[in-house]
Each structure stands twice: as structure tokens, then as C-alpha cells.
Scaffold this active site. Structure first.
Site, PDB file in Angstrom:
ATOM      1  N   HIS A 170     -14.479  -2.223  12.661  1.00  0.00           N
ATOM      2  CA  HIS A 170     -14.433  -0.993  11.741  1.00  0.00           C
ATOM      3  C   HIS A 170     -13.097  -0.478  11.795  1.00  0.00           C
ATOM      4  O   HIS A 170     -12.870   0.583  12.760  1.00  0.00           O
ATOM      5  CB  HIS A 170     -15.500   0.010  12.010  1.00  0.00           C
TER       6      HIS A 170
ATOM      7  N   HIS B 255      -9.409   0.935   9.556  1.00  0.00           N
ATOM      8  CA  HIS B 255      -8.926   1.206   8.277  1.00  0.00           C
ATOM      9  C   HIS B 255      -7.434   1.073   8.579  1.00  0.00           C
ATOM     10  O   HIS B 255      -6.595   2.019   9.227  1.00  0.00           O
ATOM     11  CB  HIS B 255      -9.022   2.667   8.156  1.00  0.00           C
TER      12      HIS B 255
ATOM     13  N   HIS C 172     -21.592   3.743   4.440  1.00  0.00           N
ATOM     14  CA  HIS C 172     -20.914   5.040   4.808  1.00  0.00           C
ATOM     15  C   HIS C 172     -22.228   5.746   4.313  1.00  0.00           C
ATOM     16  O   HIS C 172     -22.041   6.121   3.110  1.00  0.00           O
ATOM     17  CB  HIS C 172     -19.617   5.537   4.467  1.00  0.00           C
TER      18      HIS C 172
ATOM     19  N   HIS D   2     -21.264   3.919  11.771  1.00  0.00           N
ATOM     20  CA  HIS D   2     -21.096   5.079  12.499  1.00  0.00           C
ATOM     21  C   HIS D   2     -22.286   6.112  12.506  1.00  0.00           C
ATOM     22  O   HIS D   2     -22.210   7.240  11.926  1.00  0.00           O
ATOM     23  CB  HIS D   2     -19.597   5.939  11.951  1.00  0.00           C
TER      24      HIS D   2
ATOM     25  N   ASP E 287     -13.713   2.989  14.058  1.00  0.00           N
ATOM     26  CA  ASP E 287     -13.212   3.549  12.891  1.00  0.00           C
ATOM     27  C   ASP E 287     -12.140   4.180  13.062  1.00  0.00           C
ATOM     28  O   ASP E 287     -11.642   5.474  12.546  1.00  0.00           O
ATOM     29  CB  ASP E 287     -14.236   4.766  12.655  1.00  0.00           C
TER      30      ASP E 287
END
Length: 443
Positions: free
Chosen positions: A61, A63, A180, A234, A304
């Protein structure tokens, strides 16, 4: 002529069947054997006495923000941070600028990764209004780890909040789809309750437990209706974890290191640098997360990693940018939890290597066994070190764990038999490759 390209000698190896001191032989980027190789020759021999050898750890996870703002993060700097932090692979999220919606977008990202990535990398494809009918074809493209659907926490075409569109996405494909799962309708209804300059602590009240529960329950109900497996990203509340324990037939579960490590006191300490979606919550929820780790109802742990500039993080709440750096600090923080006895190294490997490989379908990663990729995260469980902002590779230059003392630290990152990080120093040049997944083409 050497029999092997690499020999790892006398390491305490975390194997699928137990933890034992053994040698590992590597040939052509794969594990060739385990056992005693005292008489064998290797092009490179690394003495691992006193160190633990883990299968290459994966952050599912991340970004990397590329394309986006290179002053915040790039694919190259994100993957540098990954290997400096002991990770061999990352799976990159699609909410870039512009988002990854098409096969052409994926082609461009794949070629960029081949040139710039320090670790192996898989790619999410975004589910959005422009491509709901193309998702089945897109999820079969080479190096796609999964489709990612933002039922909340996104804007524009990336946001897919309604049941009709979510069901349409679920019906277009077969592989496990990632969510999400916040309920965007409740998020927007509650936004009017808050004004600029309110305390950051209210972030957990705005995006409250019901927001998370509504989103997760809706998605699981739609998944059951369609018969499509889902992965809830998450998960942040005790209520969701209790609910998902009885949904193992259809849903897998991700927890974040932040929700295991921080509670809502972080808002008073860090201000905007504690703001993320879903929020950091009270100690009750953190305790529930550790209970779920202990009882086996969690499948993977991720960071994340979602960097923003300092300026964006310092806007008055609720206009503070939501998202925290984490790809470089994930392994040290989790090693510290293992040192403190909160989980074993075997469970850590289950959550951070074998688990991602199983959930996403990576046939050659996730365990130390003959025939698997020679990916290793080699750690010193006795080494104590503080995480510092100055260590962070991301151009934004900050971490919410600045000053956190860790016991346990990654010493080497070995990718397909090649050392890419040793004692805080990058080795060689970027050599990461796109990850192959079951059910996809190869590239």
C-alpha cells in the site's frame, strides 16, 4: 567457476516451517537451496551470523505520487526509501495526477519503473467512472496487483461512492478487488459540522466509526451478492475488525502500521502530521488491532505511504492534506514491535511477505524456499536507532515517526540475489522489475 551467485551463511532464517540457522544458496536470481554449503563456492558470500534473514518484505500500500509533484515524491525516491527501509517490493496506488485508468497509463508506468525503480513493483489500476466497463480487461494486464476502488477518500472520477457503480465494478472482473471503504455520503454530511481552525483531534470524529462501518458493511454485502472476493484496506476500527472476522469467506483485511503504533494523542503532538484517512483513532481501536494480529484475522500490514508537502500538512484543519509518509519506516517500526514482544518475527513475515503474496497472487515471492525469488530483508534485532527526518528519501523530507527509537533495524536489502542496500547505503543502480501476478499477462 562458482557454483552459486550468492551464499548467505549462518543466518537465523525465518522459514515457512520454523526459524533456524542455515545457509541459503542463490543462482540466477532464485533460491537454489537451503542447508550447509561449507564446501560450496559463491561469487559473493555474505556472513549473516547474529542476523535474521527474512523473505523479502513487501509493502502492498504505497502512493509513490508519480506522476504528481516531484518536490513531494517520485517513483525513484519512493523506491529508494523502500529499499533503504528494508523492503524488496511495493505495490503502487493509482491516484496519481492523472490517475492510472487505462492500459496506456499502465504501459507508461511499467516502462518508467523498469528505468527508475530500486525495488520490484506492482501496480494498482483505479476503478472510476471512465473505466468501469473495462476493469476485467485491465485487471488481466501484466504487473497489475489489483483494481483499487475509492468508495470514499477521493475526488473527481476516482470517487465511486454509490452502490450501483460499486456493484458494476464488482461484476467486471474476477480477481480480488481492493477498497477504500469509508462511506463518502456520511463524510460529506458531517463536514458541515466543522470549521477552519478546529483542532486536528476532531479528524477522528468527522470520519467516525460509523463512517468506516457503513462503508465496510456495504462493500461486503455487495461482494456477497456478486460472489467477488474483496480486500478491505486500512481497517481502522474495533467494530470493523469484529465484523470482518465472520467474513473470511469473501473478505481479506489490511491494517496499517500507524493504527498499530499511534493513538489519538498523536494529534496533540503532531498536529497536521497525524492526519490521514481513515483517521488515527483512540487507544480502544489500537488495542483491537493488536488483538486481530494475535488471533490471525488480519492478512497484511502496509504503510499507506502518502506524502504531502509540509505546507499542505500545515494548512488549518479540516483543510489539512490527509496522508503520511511511511514506506521507509514500515520495517523498523514493525521490527520494534517484534522486539517488544507484540508479535513474533514469524507472524511479521506472515503479514509482510507471505500475506501480500497470497492475497494478491505473487507466485514467486513471500517465502524462503527453493525456487522462489532470492529476495531477502536481513535485519539486526539488537540494533537500536532513532528514526530521523534527515534519513527520509522522499523529497518532502518528513516522517510522523521522527524521534521514534526502534530496536531492530534492516541491515541489507537483497533483490533477486543482488544487494541493493547495505548498512544504509544504496548499492549499484536501480534494478527493480515489475512484479508478475497470477491471472495476468507477463511483461
Amino acid at each position: 567457476m562458482a557454483e552459486y551467485d550468492l551464499l548467505l551463511k549462518n543466518g537465523t532464517c525465518v522459514l515457512p516451517w520454523g526459524v533456524l540457522i542455515t545457509d541459503i544458496a542463490v543462482r540466477d536470481g532464485r533460491i537454489a537451496g537451503l542447508g550447509s554449503f561449507d564446501s560450496a563456492l559463491g561469487d559473493e558470500v555474505i556472513e549473516c551470523s547474529g542476523l535474521h534473514v527474512l523473505p523479502g518484505l513487501i509493502d502492498p500500500h504505497v502512493h509513490a505520487r508519480d506522476p504528481g509533484d516531484p518536490l513531494v515524491e517520485t517513483l525513484e525516491t519512493a523506491t529508494k526509501g523502500a529499499v533503504l527501509g528494508g523492503l524488496c517490493s511495493i505495490f503502487d496506488m493509482p491516484n496519481t495526477a492523472p490517475p492510472l485508468f487505462t492500459a496506456a497509463d499502465l504501459d507508461a508506468k511499467r516502462e518508467q519503473a523498469k528505468a527508475q525503480s530500486w525495488c520490484d513493483i506492482g501496480f494498482y489500476v483505479a476503478a472510476g467512472q471512465p473505466n468501469l466497463n473495462e476493469l476485467e480487461a485491465l485487471e488481466q494486464q501484466a504487473n497489475v496487483c489489483a483494481v483499487k476502488l475509492f468508495a470514499g477518500g477521493a475526488k473527481g472520477h476516482l470517487l465511486v461512492p454509490d452502490d450501483e457503480s460499486i456493484e458494476k465494478a464488482l461484476r467486471n472482473g474476477r480477481r480480488r478487488i481492493c477498497f477504500h471503504a469509508e462511506d463518502e455520503y456520511r463524510v460529506q454530511e458531517r463536514k458541515a459540522l466543522y470549521t477552519s481552525g478546529d483542532p486536528h483531534r476532531l479528524h477522528q470524529d468527522w470520519r467516525d466509526v460509523e463512517c468506516a462501518m457503513l462503508g465496510t458493511q456495504r462493500i461486503v454485502a455487495l461482494a456477497r451478492k456478486v460472489g467477488r472476493p474483496v480486500h478491505i484496506l486500512h481497517v481502522s476500527t474495533a467494530e470493523e475488525l469484529d465484523y470482518l472476522r465472520v467474513c473470511r469467506d469473501i473478505a481479506t483485511v489490511e491494517l496499517l502500521v500507524n493504527h498499530l503504533t499511534q493513538s489519538d494523542e498523536a494529534y496533540d503532538r503532531l498536529g497536521g502530521y497525524a492526519v490521514m484517512n481513515p483517521p488515527i483513532r483512540s487507544e480502544r481501536h489500537r488495542e483491537a488491532a493488536w488483538k486481530a494480529i494475535a488471533d490471525g484475522s488480519v492478512d497484511v500490514i502496509g504503510s499507506d505511504h502518502a506524502p504531502h508537502s509540509r505546507a499542505a500538512k500545515e494548512h488549518p484543519w479540516p483543510d489539512t492534506a490527509a496522508g503520511l509518509t511511511g514506506v521507509q519506516t514500515l520495517v523498523p517500526i514493525m521490527l520494534d514491535h517484534a522486539s517488544a514482544g507484540r508479535l513474533s518475527l514469524s507472524r511479521l513475515v506472515d503479514l509482510m511477505s507471505a500475506g501480500p503474496a497470497r492475497v494478491y497472487g505473487v507466485p514467486t515471492k513471500g517465502r524462503i524456499a527453493a525456487g522462489y525469488d532470492a529476495d531477502f530483508t536481513i535485519v539486526d534485532m539488537q540494533h537500536e536507532r532513532r528514526i530521523e527526518d534527515s534519513w527520509i528519501a522522499a523529497p518532502c523530507g518528513w516522517t510522523p515517526f521522527d524521534g521514534h527509537l526502534c530496536k531492530g533495524w534492516p541491515r541489507m536489502t537483497i533483490l533477486r540475489g543482488r544487494t541493493v542496500m547495505r548498512d544504509d547505503e544504496l548499492q549499484g543502480t536501480p534494478g527493480g522489475r515489475p512484479v508478475p501476478f497470477l491471472g495476468t499477462g507477463q511483461a
